[in-house]
Design a protein around this motif. Structure first.
Motif, PDB file in Angstrom:
ATOM      1  N   LYS A  61      14.447  45.554  -6.565  1.00 44.70           N
ATOM      2  CA  LYS A  61      13.900  45.105  -4.894  1.00 44.70           C
ATOM      3  C   LYS A  61      13.183  44.130  -4.805  1.00 44.70           C
ATOM      4  O   LYS A  61      12.757  43.540  -5.525  1.00 44.70           O
ATOM      5  N   PRO A  62      13.137  43.493  -3.736  1.00 38.40           N
ATOM      6  CA  PRO A  62      12.991  42.533  -3.363  1.00 38.40           C
ATOM      7  C   PRO A  62      10.913  42.304  -3.650  1.00 38.40           C
ATOM      8  O   PRO A  62      11.175  43.909  -3.374  1.00 38.40           O
ATOM      9  N   GLY A  63       9.988  40.887  -3.438  1.00 40.56           N
ATOM     10  CA  GLY A  63       8.851  41.210  -3.930  1.00 40.56           C
ATOM     11  C   GLY A  63       8.304  42.088  -2.846  1.00 40.56           C
ATOM     12  O   GLY A  63       8.457  41.610  -1.512  1.00 40.56           O
ATOM     13  N   THR A  64       7.412  42.362  -2.776  1.00 46.35           N
ATOM     14  CA  THR A  64       6.495  43.196  -1.649  1.00 46.35           C
ATOM     15  C   THR A  64       5.006  42.740  -2.135  1.00 46.35           C
ATOM     16  O   THR A  64       4.554  42.103  -3.594  1.00 46.35           O
ATOM     17  N   LEU A  65       4.512  42.716  -1.206  1.00 47.45           N
ATOM     18  CA  LEU A  65       2.790  42.400  -1.337  1.00 47.45           C
ATOM     19  C   LEU A  65       1.594  43.308  -2.396  1.00 47.45           C
ATOM     20  O   LEU A  65       1.506  44.201  -2.079  1.00 47.45           O
ATOM     21  N   PRO A  66       0.864  43.157  -2.786  1.00 45.07           N
ATOM     22  CA  PRO A  66       0.595  43.562  -3.726  1.00 45.07           C
ATOM     23  C   PRO A  66      -0.486  44.671  -3.056  1.00 45.07           C
ATOM     24  O   PRO A  66      -1.123  44.149  -1.980  1.00 45.07           O
ATOM     25  N   PRO A  67      -0.662  45.404  -3.683  1.00 45.96           N
ATOM     26  CA  PRO A  67      -1.570  46.437  -2.579  1.00 45.96           C
ATOM     27  C   PRO A  67      -3.721  45.677  -2.196  1.00 45.96           C
ATOM     28  O   PRO A  67      -3.417  46.136  -1.089  1.00 45.96           O
ATOM     29  N   ASN A  68      -3.803  45.230  -2.919  1.00 47.48           N
ATOM     30  CA  ASN A  68      -4.445  44.651  -2.390  1.00 47.48           C
ATOM     31  C   ASN A  68      -4.409  43.624  -1.714  1.00 47.48           C
ATOM     32  O   ASN A  68      -5.352  43.328  -0.755  1.00 47.48           O
ATOM     33  N   VAL A  69      -3.563  42.129  -1.796  1.00 44.27           N
ATOM     34  CA  VAL A  69      -2.982  41.556  -0.626  1.00 44.27           C
ATOM     35  C   VAL A  69      -3.159  42.738   0.560  1.00 44.27           C
ATOM     36  O   VAL A  69      -2.754  41.448   1.910  1.00 44.27           O
ATOM     37  N   SER A  70      -1.990  42.976   0.377  1.00 41.48           N
ATOM     38  CA  SER A  70      -1.857  43.903   1.921  1.00 41.48           C
ATOM     39  C   SER A  70      -2.559  44.545   2.637  1.00 41.48           C
ATOM     40  O   SER A  70      -2.213  43.998   3.125  1.00 41.48           O
ATOM     41  N   ALA A  71      -3.441  44.897   1.569  1.00 46.49           N
ATOM     42  CA  ALA A  71      -5.138  45.986   2.594  1.00 46.49           C
ATOM     43  C   ALA A  71      -5.754  44.788   2.972  1.00 46.49           C
ATOM     44  O   ALA A  71      -5.786  44.578   4.411  1.00 46.49           O
ATOM     45  N   ALA A  72      -5.288  44.047   3.294  1.00 46.37           N
ATOM     46  CA  ALA A  72      -6.273  42.381   2.880  1.00 46.37           C
ATOM     47  C   ALA A  72      -5.356  42.210   4.272  1.00 46.37           C
ATOM     48  O   ALA A  72      -6.194  41.653   5.124  1.00 46.37           O
ATOM     49  N   VAL A  73      -4.156  41.888   4.195  1.00 43.85           N
ATOM     50  CA  VAL A  73      -3.413  41.216   5.079  1.00 43.85           C
ATOM     51  C   VAL A  73      -3.715  41.887   6.191  1.00 43.85           C
ATOM     52  O   VAL A  73      -3.168  41.432   7.334  1.00 43.85           O
ATOM     53  N   ASN A  74      -3.308  43.170   5.959  1.00 48.96           N
ATOM     54  CA  ASN A  74      -2.781  44.132   6.900  1.00 48.96           C
ATOM     55  C   ASN A  74      -4.361  44.362   8.003  1.00 48.96           C
ATOM     56  O   ASN A  74      -4.279  44.985   9.072  1.00 48.96           O
ATOM     57  N   GLY A  75      -6.011  44.452   6.869  1.00 51.03           N
ATOM     58  CA  GLY A  75      -7.389  44.858   7.607  1.00 51.03           C
ATOM     59  C   GLY A  75      -8.329  43.637   7.968  1.00 51.03           C
ATOM     60  O   GLY A  75      -8.738  44.395   8.863  1.00 51.03           O
ATOM     61  N   VAL A  76      -7.967  42.971   6.972  1.00 51.96           N
ATOM     62  CA  VAL A  76      -9.317  41.820   7.208  1.00 51.96           C
ATOM     63  C   VAL A  76      -9.075  41.166   8.712  1.00 51.96           C
ATOM     64  O   VAL A  76     -10.247  41.196   9.602  1.00 51.96           O
ATOM     65  N   ALA A  77      -7.871  41.552  10.231  1.00 50.79           N
ATOM     66  CA  ALA A  77      -8.425  40.721  11.216  1.00 50.79           C
ATOM     67  C   ALA A  77      -8.782  41.586  11.853  1.00 50.79           C
ATOM     68  O   ALA A  77      -9.952  41.827  12.721  1.00 50.79           O
ATOM     69  N   LEU A  78      -8.882  43.300  11.548  1.00 50.36           N
ATOM     70  CA  LEU A  78      -9.989  44.461  11.296  1.00 50.36           C
ATOM     71  C   LEU A  78     -11.372  44.672  11.918  1.00 50.36           C
ATOM     72  O   LEU A  78     -11.912  45.150  12.364  1.00 50.36           O
ATOM     73  N   CYS A  79     -10.815  44.434  10.179  1.00 53.21           N
ATOM     74  CA  CYS A  79     -12.545  43.766  10.273  1.00 53.21           C
ATOM     75  C   CYS A  79     -13.676  42.183  10.926  1.00 53.21           C
ATOM     76  O   CYS A  79     -15.279  43.212  11.129  1.00 53.21           O
ATOM     77  N   GLY A  80     -13.296  41.617  11.316  1.00 47.82           N
ATOM     78  CA  GLY A  80     -13.512  40.546  11.528  1.00 47.82           C
ATOM     79  C   GLY A  80     -13.838  41.381  13.516  1.00 47.82           C
ATOM     80  O   GLY A  80     -14.569  41.012  14.341  1.00 47.82           O
ATOM     81  N   THR A  81     -12.603  42.137  13.618  1.00 47.17           N
ATOM     82  CA  THR A  81     -12.551  42.498  15.645  1.00 47.17           C
ATOM     83  C   THR A  81     -13.914  43.420  15.389  1.00 47.17           C
ATOM     84  O   THR A  81     -15.014  43.411  15.917  1.00 47.17           O
ATOM     85  N   LEU A  82     -14.636  44.161  14.230  1.00 45.60           N
ATOM     86  CA  LEU A  82     -15.422  45.131  14.007  1.00 45.60           C
ATOM     87  C   LEU A  82     -16.675  44.669  14.462  1.00 45.60           C
ATOM     88  O   LEU A  82     -17.174  44.207  15.522  1.00 45.60           O
TER      89      LEU A  82
END
Length: 525
Positions: A61-82
């Motif tokens: 399968k094609p490469g995917t973001l590792p779990p910790n990286v995916s969580a960070a990329v998806n969630g870090v803006a939400l942390c900043g927003t809070l």
């Protein structure tokens, strides 16, 4: 005897809908257009980032973001927003709405551009830089929530105030839709110019070097709408309620609103001085008057955002799970962006955008409470209707039905609590706490979004570890994750009973400030 309301505030409450109302909606709304574009466009490109930076030679399968990286990329803006919601909400009550308003927008412009320019010589460096700038992008976005809601509520008349605040928030729908449409345009252009085979045909060639520009362009374009409205934000006068009730400058409030409303308004400095002694935020008196209300607005927003952000950020995974988006290995990298963007745009066009504008149309007729209760009820019903017969929906012949049902949960989120949780905190608290309390409620929502974004990422993984995405532990499966979200929506329905109805009442009636002022006037007689 009871003292009459300040003339400047009464003039705002009874003012007919005028051009300045629409100007305020556009100026504040473009901030929310940008917020939604910036927060949700990342879900369009995360799979592309995985292909570009985490390719494994020989993998099926094609490469995917590792779990910790995916969580960070998806969630870090939400942390900043809070963080931004709490900080700028507090600052808006201390320094004034207008002074802080321009700061948030400029931060969004700079960090949108910087996100697209994320640099580094290794995947880890690029992702770290991207996460850094997306945190501060989220920080700016966070400030937009309490400030836009407060400014619009304090400008609006009491008859159509709900519709005006909801219209500002409804620009989120257009932001989500525009993100999808722009991604379609960019990916189509690159796909035509740089043709590539599917991953299963030629793994290396399926991701052309130029694909690295695609995600950068999509992220950077978020700076444009924010930059275009910056000038107009700096020209907006401070709201009369802040100037008169918090800054205690009756002359300035009357002068500003005389220009806006184009009528003569008396300054009445003596009435401003008569305003009752203020009790402090989180004092016993505040808790007695507004404690239940603040808990109600914060808890319902928290529960709503768990479900809403889970659905939005990971709809690409759900569409893949039911086969609406083809398996990643049958597409090249840019084609996958195109397919994900097309699916997201269709959901936005058919359910997200209409849902927001149904709220705008009906909020001042049905009331906030009824719409929020109805929204949570139907979100619960449709989520359970997806979850219990989940195996039925995964069959090829039933996929369209799944998408229709999934769309209806979005429709009733937006013709429901996703709009009302934004509107109500801007109406029910005193002027001196309004921005802060809205920021606290919104930050609670973002805490829910973080739970949804991080939690759903792991929960939705297959129970069979062999079928889970690379690097992820076994989860509870999409079916059980949907059941959990249905339960969350049901809790939101219960907590809605802690939130008061504010339809047709002035801000001073809802916050108790009118009563305070009357008590003060009677005491001085």
């Amino acid at each position: 005897m009871a003292r009459e309301q300040l003339q400047v505030l009464n003039a705002l409450d009874v003012a007919k809908t005028q051009w300045y109302h629409f100007t305020a909606i556009i100026i504040a709304g473009m901030g929310f257009f940008t917020d939604a574009y910036d927060l949700f466009c990342i879900s369009l490109v995360t799979k592309l980032l995985g292909r570009i930076y985490y390719h494994v030679d020989g993998a099926a399968k094609p490469g995917t973001l590792p779990p910790n990286v995916s969580a960070a990329v998806n969630g870090v803006a939400l942390c900043g927003t809070l963080a931004g919601q709490l900080f700028f909400g507090w600052l808006g009550d201390k320094m004034g709405r207008k002074r802080v308003y321009g700061m948030t927008l400029m931060l969004m412009v700079i960090c949108s551009v910087a996100s697209g320019l994320s640099f580094g010589s290794s995947p880890k460096a690029v992702m770290s830089t991207l996460c850094f700038f997306r945190f501060w992008l989220g920080f700016g976005i966070g400030g937009d929530y309490p400030l836009s809601a407060t400014i619009m509520s304090e400008y609006a008349n009491k008859k159509t105030r709900g519709a005006f605040i909801a219209a500002v928030f409804a620009m989120q729908g257009f932001g989500i839709l525009s993100g999808g449409l722009f991604a379609i345009i960019v990916s189509s252009a690159f796909k035509t110019k740089f043709s590539a085979p599917a991953y299963e045909v030629d793994a290396i060639a399926s991701t052309v070097p130029q694909a690295d520009y695609v995600w950068r362009i999509i992220l950077m374009v978020g700076a444009l709408p924010a930059a275009l409205t910056y000038y107009w934000r700096t020209k907006m006068p401070e709201t009369a309620r802040y100037t008169a009730l918090v800054a205690k400058n009756a002359k300035k409030a009357a002068s500003d609103m005389s220009k806006v409303l184009q009528v003569e308004i008396e300054a009445e400095p003596q009435k401003v001085e008569e305003v009752a002694k203020a009790y402090a935020l989180f004092s016993k008196e505040f808790v007695r008057r507004h404690g239940v209300h603040l808990f109600g607005t914060a808890s319902t927003w928290f529960l709503l955002d768990i479900a809403f952000y889970s659905q939005n950020l990971f709809q690409k995974d759900i569409f893949s799970a039911v086969g609406w988006i083809p398996p990643a290995k049958t597409m090249n990298a840019i084609e996958e962006v195109y397919k994900i963007a097309k699916a997201q745009s269709l959901i936005a066009l058919c359910s997200t955008v209409p849902g927001y504008w149904f709220t705008v149309a009906f909020i001042d007729r049905m009331g906030r409470f009824a719409i929020q209760l109805m929204g949570f009820f139907f979100m619960t019903v449709f989520m359970f209707a997806l979850a219990f017969p989940y195996d039925h929906w995964t069959r090829k012949d039933n996929r369209i039905g799944f998408v229709v049902m999934y769309s209806l949960t979005f429709f009733f989120a937006n013709f429901g609590p996703n709009a009302t949780t934004f509107v109500v905190p801007a109406e029910i608290f005193p002027a001196r706490f309004r921005s802060t309390c809205h920021g606290i409620s919104a930050a609670s929502g973002k805490a829910g979004a973080i739970v949804g974004a991080f939690g759903f990422l792991y929960l939705a993984q297959s129970k069979d570890k062999a079928k889970a995405d690379a690097g992820y532990p076994a989860g509870i499966g999409v079916k059980n994750a949907l059941l959990v979200l249905g339960g969350v929506n049901l809790l939101g329905l219960v907590f809605t009973f802690m939130v008061p109805e504010s339809k047709g009442k002035s801000l001073e009636e809802m916050s108790g400030e009118a009563e305070d002022n009357n008590e003060q006037a009677n005491a001085s007689v």
